[in-house]
Design an enzyme around this catalytic site. Sequence first.
Site, PDB file in Angstrom:
ATOM      1  N   LYS A   1       0.835  -1.216   0.000  1.00 20.55           N
ATOM      2  CA  LYS A   1       0.000   0.000   0.000  1.00 20.55           C
ATOM      3  C   LYS A   1       0.868   1.263   0.000  1.00 20.55           C
ATOM      4  CE  LYS A   1      -2.456  -1.130   3.735  1.00 20.55           C
ATOM      5  NZ  LYS A   1      -1.936  -2.462   4.109  1.00 20.55           N
TER       6      LYS A   1
ATOM      7  N   ARG B   1      11.470  -6.709   6.299  1.00 22.98           N
ATOM      8  CA  ARG B   1      11.312  -5.269   6.062  1.00 22.98           C
ATOM      9  C   ARG B   1      12.132  -4.436   7.050  1.00 22.98           C
ATOM     10  NH1 ARG B   1       5.384  -2.513   5.627  1.00 22.98           N
ATOM     11  NH2 ARG B   1       5.135  -3.083   7.819  1.00 22.98           N
TER      12      ARG B   1
ATOM     13  N   ARG C   1      -1.534 -10.106  12.646  1.00 18.76           N
ATOM     14  CA  ARG C   1      -2.034  -9.023  11.784  1.00 18.76           C
ATOM     15  C   ARG C   1      -2.731  -9.608  10.557  1.00 18.76           C
ATOM     16  NH1 ARG C   1       3.213  -5.852  10.764  1.00 18.76           N
ATOM     17  NH2 ARG C   1       1.973  -4.362   9.601  1.00 18.76           N
TER      18      ARG C   1
END
Length: 210
Positions: A13, A123, A167
Amino acid sequence: MKLILMGAPGAGKGTHGAAIRERYHLPVISTGDLIRKAMQAETKAGEQAKAFVSAGKLVPDEMVIAMLEERLQAPDCQKGYILDGFPRTIAQAQALEEMGIVIDRVIDLEVEDEVIVQRLAGRLVCRECGATYHIQYSPPTGANTCDHCNHLLSRREDDEPATILERLRIYHEQTEPLRDYYASRGKLYPVKGQDTVEATSKLVLAAVGS
Ligand code: AMP
């Protein structure tokens, strides 16, 4: 133009929001960023959000809706915006409608769970400028510093393996129902994640309407 970028955590996103921003000169409003800023500034809302974020849970609707509503009052939002990571529940989508906000399109980034886990586990983020890297796929040029501002890179606290799975579970349970919600309103534009960022970006921009 008002857009929503939907997709699991790590679906891209942030990356594709930046591509739309470049093309359309619209601000990207990320509720995740608003929450992290509130936590860093140790505001009351930030303090309350901490436990939810670090456990991989959603922050309560009323709190995140209030933060977003305030942000949308800013002058840079007058011509439109790209919402990144909001809404994440049906109640949040309904709150947008109650605010009188008409969304033009919802771009839904579809990426498989295994790919998400790989991406998030590797990440690295720069807390100073928000740039993101991946240990394997897009490493920084320096050892562990940001290519843009030279600050030290770190892993987001909620990118720990157990938290990533939580998540994802919450995404499937609470956010995915928004697909049907927006599809039934004729606003859903699904985009399948491709092998390269460039290939996915092309599809995203086509879905936005360029
Ligand atoms: P993100 O940067 O979008 O992955 O968001 C990081 C974390 O902030 C999420 O895991 C949630 O804990 C919280 N968060 C962000 N956006 C929302 C939202 N719309 N509703 C509830 N919690 C949110």
